[in-house]
Design a protein around this motif. Structure first.
Motif, PDB file in Angstrom:
ATOM      1  N   LEU A 140       0.868  -1.061  -0.064  1.00  0.00           N
ATOM      2  CA  LEU A 140       0.053   0.015  -0.078  1.00  0.00           C
ATOM      3  C   LEU A 140       0.770   1.219   0.134  1.00  0.00           C
ATOM      4  O   LEU A 140       0.320   2.418  -0.567  1.00  0.00           O
ATOM      5  CB  LEU A 140      -0.737  -0.096   1.403  1.00  0.00           C
ATOM      6  CG  LEU A 140      -1.934   1.244   1.433  1.00  0.00           C
ATOM      7  CD1 LEU A 140      -2.981   1.268   0.126  1.00  0.00           C
ATOM      8  CD2 LEU A 140      -2.710   1.253   2.715  1.00  0.00           C
ATOM      9  N   PHE A 141       2.058   1.301   0.508  1.00  0.00           N
ATOM     10  CA  PHE A 141       2.957   2.216   0.834  1.00  0.00           C
ATOM     11  C   PHE A 141       4.084   2.423  -0.191  1.00  0.00           C
ATOM     12  O   PHE A 141       4.980   3.153  -0.086  1.00  0.00           O
ATOM     13  CB  PHE A 141       3.364   2.328   2.241  1.00  0.00           C
ATOM     14  CG  PHE A 141       2.258   2.531   3.359  1.00  0.00           C
ATOM     15  CD1 PHE A 141       1.065   3.317   3.163  1.00  0.00           C
ATOM     16  CD2 PHE A 141       2.177   1.434   4.277  1.00  0.00           C
ATOM     17  CE1 PHE A 141       0.157   3.315   4.101  1.00  0.00           C
ATOM     18  CE2 PHE A 141       0.957   1.689   5.097  1.00  0.00           C
ATOM     19  CZ  PHE A 141       0.228   2.621   4.968  1.00  0.00           C
ATOM     20  N   ALA A 142       3.869   1.549  -1.267  1.00  0.00           N
ATOM     21  CA  ALA A 142       5.473   1.528  -2.128  1.00  0.00           C
ATOM     22  C   ALA A 142       5.434   3.068  -2.900  1.00  0.00           C
ATOM     23  O   ALA A 142       4.546   3.300  -3.008  1.00  0.00           O
ATOM     24  CB  ALA A 142       4.909   0.182  -3.153  1.00  0.00           C
ATOM     25  N   ALA A 177       5.355  11.463   3.730  1.00  0.00           N
ATOM     26  CA  ALA A 177       4.061  11.147   3.243  1.00  0.00           C
ATOM     27  C   ALA A 177       3.388  10.049   3.920  1.00  0.00           C
ATOM     28  O   ALA A 177       2.327  10.029   4.158  1.00  0.00           O
ATOM     29  CB  ALA A 177       4.152  10.869   1.797  1.00  0.00           C
ATOM     30  N   LEU A 178       4.206   9.048   4.335  1.00  0.00           N
ATOM     31  CA  LEU A 178       3.795   7.852   5.062  1.00  0.00           C
ATOM     32  C   LEU A 178       3.164   8.355   6.519  1.00  0.00           C
ATOM     33  O   LEU A 178       2.260   7.811   6.889  1.00  0.00           O
ATOM     34  CB  LEU A 178       4.729   6.865   5.298  1.00  0.00           C
ATOM     35  CG  LEU A 178       4.580   5.486   5.910  1.00  0.00           C
ATOM     36  CD1 LEU A 178       3.174   4.865   5.357  1.00  0.00           C
ATOM     37  CD2 LEU A 178       5.661   4.416   5.839  1.00  0.00           C
ATOM     38  N   ASP A 179       3.911   9.218   6.913  1.00  0.00           N
ATOM     39  CA  ASP A 179       3.782   9.583   8.167  1.00  0.00           C
ATOM     40  C   ASP A 179       2.248  10.583   8.187  1.00  0.00           C
ATOM     41  O   ASP A 179       1.579  10.296   9.341  1.00  0.00           O
ATOM     42  CB  ASP A 179       4.615  10.481   8.838  1.00  0.00           C
ATOM     43  CG  ASP A 179       4.713  10.909  10.173  1.00  0.00           C
ATOM     44  OD1 ASP A 179       4.553   9.963  11.165  1.00  0.00           O
ATOM     45  OD2 ASP A 179       4.630  11.985  10.745  1.00  0.00           O
ATOM     46  N   GLU A 180       2.172  11.156   6.974  1.00  0.00           N
ATOM     47  CA  GLU A 180       0.978  11.882   7.261  1.00  0.00           C
ATOM     48  C   GLU A 180      -0.308  11.110   6.794  1.00  0.00           C
ATOM     49  O   GLU A 180      -1.139  11.225   7.252  1.00  0.00           O
ATOM     50  CB  GLU A 180       1.149  13.050   5.930  1.00  0.00           C
ATOM     51  CG  GLU A 180      -0.161  14.019   5.976  1.00  0.00           C
ATOM     52  CD  GLU A 180       0.014  15.137   5.182  1.00  0.00           C
ATOM     53  OE1 GLU A 180      -0.731  15.591   4.264  1.00  0.00           O
ATOM     54  OE2 GLU A 180       1.126  15.441   4.669  1.00  0.00           O
ATOM     55  N   ILE A 181      -0.101  10.020   5.894  1.00  0.00           N
ATOM     56  CA  ILE A 181      -1.232   9.032   5.690  1.00  0.00           C
ATOM     57  C   ILE A 181      -1.575   8.324   7.089  1.00  0.00           C
ATOM     58  O   ILE A 181      -2.637   8.165   7.335  1.00  0.00           O
ATOM     59  CB  ILE A 181      -0.673   8.127   4.540  1.00  0.00           C
ATOM     60  CG1 ILE A 181      -0.713   8.690   3.456  1.00  0.00           C
ATOM     61  CG2 ILE A 181      -1.696   6.747   4.691  1.00  0.00           C
ATOM     62  CD1 ILE A 181      -0.034   7.875   2.117  1.00  0.00           C
ATOM     63  N   LEU A 182      -0.366   7.879   7.776  1.00  0.00           N
ATOM     64  CA  LEU A 182      -0.576   7.250   8.837  1.00  0.00           C
ATOM     65  C   LEU A 182      -1.492   8.049  10.090  1.00  0.00           C
ATOM     66  O   LEU A 182      -2.112   7.613  10.823  1.00  0.00           O
ATOM     67  CB  LEU A 182       0.432   6.635   9.786  1.00  0.00           C
ATOM     68  CG  LEU A 182       1.040   5.504   8.889  1.00  0.00           C
ATOM     69  CD1 LEU A 182       2.448   5.122   9.170  1.00  0.00           C
ATOM     70  CD2 LEU A 182      -0.008   4.107   8.834  1.00  0.00           C
ATOM     71  N   GLU A 212      -1.930  -6.695   4.280  1.00  0.00           N
ATOM     72  CA  GLU A 212      -2.911  -6.256   3.116  1.00  0.00           C
ATOM     73  C   GLU A 212      -3.940  -5.625   3.475  1.00  0.00           C
ATOM     74  O   GLU A 212      -4.524  -5.437   4.702  1.00  0.00           O
ATOM     75  CB  GLU A 212      -3.559  -8.023   2.581  1.00  0.00           C
ATOM     76  CG  GLU A 212      -2.581  -8.752   1.881  1.00  0.00           C
ATOM     77  CD  GLU A 212      -3.072  -9.997   1.488  1.00  0.00           C
ATOM     78  OE1 GLU A 212      -2.750 -10.423   0.451  1.00  0.00           O
ATOM     79  OE2 GLU A 212      -4.161 -10.580   2.049  1.00  0.00           O
ATOM     80  N   THR A 213      -4.564  -4.637   2.318  1.00  0.00           N
ATOM     81  CA  THR A 213      -5.746  -3.960   2.586  1.00  0.00           C
ATOM     82  C   THR A 213      -6.949  -4.752   2.346  1.00  0.00           C
ATOM     83  O   THR A 213      -7.115  -5.839   1.578  1.00  0.00           O
ATOM     84  CB  THR A 213      -5.697  -2.915   1.730  1.00  0.00           C
ATOM     85  OG1 THR A 213      -5.229  -3.245   0.324  1.00  0.00           O
ATOM     86  CG2 THR A 213      -4.462  -1.851   2.157  1.00  0.00           C
ATOM     87  N   LEU A 245      -0.622   6.379  -3.672  1.00  0.00           N
ATOM     88  CA  LEU A 245      -1.728   5.850  -2.797  1.00  0.00           C
ATOM     89  C   LEU A 245      -2.790   4.891  -3.767  1.00  0.00           C
ATOM     90  O   LEU A 245      -3.061   3.884  -3.631  1.00  0.00           O
ATOM     91  CB  LEU A 245      -2.200   6.517  -1.712  1.00  0.00           C
ATOM     92  CG  LEU A 245      -3.344   5.828  -0.881  1.00  0.00           C
ATOM     93  CD1 LEU A 245      -2.579   4.714   0.191  1.00  0.00           C
ATOM     94  CD2 LEU A 245      -3.834   6.992   0.211  1.00  0.00           C
ATOM     95  N   ALA A 246      -3.297   5.824  -4.599  1.00  0.00           N
ATOM     96  CA  ALA A 246      -4.415   5.522  -5.599  1.00  0.00           C
ATOM     97  C   ALA A 246      -3.728   4.406  -6.539  1.00  0.00           C
ATOM     98  O   ALA A 246      -4.341   3.422  -6.730  1.00  0.00           O
ATOM     99  CB  ALA A 246      -4.908   6.574  -6.268  1.00  0.00           C
ATOM    100  N   ALA A 247      -2.383   4.522  -6.922  1.00  0.00           N
ATOM    101  CA  ALA A 247      -1.894   3.553  -7.951  1.00  0.00           C
ATOM    102  C   ALA A 247      -1.634   2.289  -7.109  1.00  0.00           C
ATOM    103  O   ALA A 247      -1.662   1.174  -7.908  1.00  0.00           O
ATOM    104  CB  ALA A 247      -0.631   3.947  -8.555  1.00  0.00           C
ATOM    105  N   ASN A 248      -1.261   2.221  -5.966  1.00  0.00           N
ATOM    106  CA  ASN A 248      -1.177   0.853  -5.323  1.00  0.00           C
ATOM    107  C   ASN A 248      -2.326   0.430  -4.880  1.00  0.00           C
ATOM    108  O   ASN A 248      -2.367  -1.043  -5.125  1.00  0.00           O
ATOM    109  CB  ASN A 248      -0.324   1.231  -3.938  1.00  0.00           C
ATOM    110  CG  ASN A 248       1.200   1.932  -4.088  1.00  0.00           C
ATOM    111  OD1 ASN A 248       1.802   1.656  -5.398  1.00  0.00           O
ATOM    112  ND2 ASN A 248       1.684   2.471  -3.102  1.00  0.00           N
ATOM    113  N   THR A 249      -3.305   1.081  -4.657  1.00  0.00           N
ATOM    114  CA  THR A 249      -4.748   0.339  -4.147  1.00  0.00           C
ATOM    115  C   THR A 249      -5.257  -0.384  -5.484  1.00  0.00           C
ATOM    116  O   THR A 249      -5.880  -1.320  -5.657  1.00  0.00           O
ATOM    117  CB  THR A 249      -5.675   1.546  -3.920  1.00  0.00           C
ATOM    118  OG1 THR A 249      -5.038   2.089  -2.448  1.00  0.00           O
ATOM    119  CG2 THR A 249      -6.941   0.829  -3.477  1.00  0.00           C
TER     120      THR A 249
END
Length: 235
Positions: free
Chosen positions: A14-16, A22-27, A80-81, A123-127
């Motif tokens: 999900l975070f690739a 960015a990861l910190d902000e998403i979390l 996994e999501t 995030l959209a691309a990974n999802t």
């Protein structure tokens, strides 16, 4: 619950491609929650108010048909999501998610999705990649249902589960979460009686099974059995 250490999740699909910032902000948009074994995370048909990332445990996604038949869609493993209804434009969850064992998840509100994907396109691309992979898995299972004997379908199901969440033992590979023969039946579109007959027939050489426990004693032989239908069709 304490703040999630970004180093523990940065490697997840999900975070690739995400920067640490960015990861910190998403979390920061997420909250964590624990679900005891056999508890329901969300129900089929309920408003899709959240989406989830499994950190620990296992989750079963199952769908009930209009005729009342239950189908196990997939098992979710750590990293996994799931509950990604908003990624396919759905307002309601298409299946019920239940914790197979004690599980820990991260939860984001669906309302945060448009803002997050606008700010972090990765995030959209990974999802989308995750959704595409699962769609391909669904197509594979439909093909198996249409062209293979039940034995081959059961063999494929066991191999998928072992690949997804297998634990190596001296005498084989154990599917590392509680799973029953009824679960296998619901994954392969057959009956509990048929799965019990097949697994009992395999007990002496291919598998070892007990109460919600399955060990593949000869995985390579199960591969041969699963792939036999590729050459011989449904004969």
């Amino acid at each position: 619950m304490a703040k999630v250490d970004t180093s523990l999740v940065a490697h997840l699909p999900l975070f690739a491609g995400m920067t640490p910032e960015a990861l910190d902000e998403i979390l920061r948009e997420a909250r964590s929650a624990r679900y005891p074994k056999n508890s329901t995370i969300f129900e089929q048909g309920a408003d899709a108010q959240s989406f989830f990332l499994l950190l620990h445990g296992h989750v079963r996604a199952a769908k009930t048909t209009p005729a009342g038949e239950q189908i196990v869609v997939r098992y979710v493993t750590p990293g996994e999501t799931f509950g990604l209804a908003m990624a396919i434009g759905a307002a309601r969850y298409p299946a019920t998610a239940m914790a197979v064992d004690d599980s820990v998840v991260l939860i984001w509100p669906t309302s945060a999705w448009p803002r997050l994907v606008e700010r972090f396109p990765a995030l959209a691309a990974n999802t989308l990649q995750t959704v595409g992979t699962r769609l391909q898995e669904s197509h594979t299972r439909i093909l198996e249902m249409s062209t293979q004997q039940v034995e081959q379908r059961v063999a494929h199901a066991l191999l998928r589960l072992a690949k997804q969440s297998g634990k190596k033992l001296d005498h084989g590979i154990e599917i590392d979460f509680p799973i029953s023969r009824q679960d296998i039946a619901q994954m392969t579109g057959t009956t509990l009686h048929t799965v019990s007959r097949i697994l009992s027939g395999w007990e002496s050489h291919l598998v070892e099974s007990g109460r919600q426990r399955i060990i593949l004693r000869e995985p390579h032989k199960i591969v041969v059995l699963a792939e036999r239908s590729v050459d011989s069709g449904t004969a």
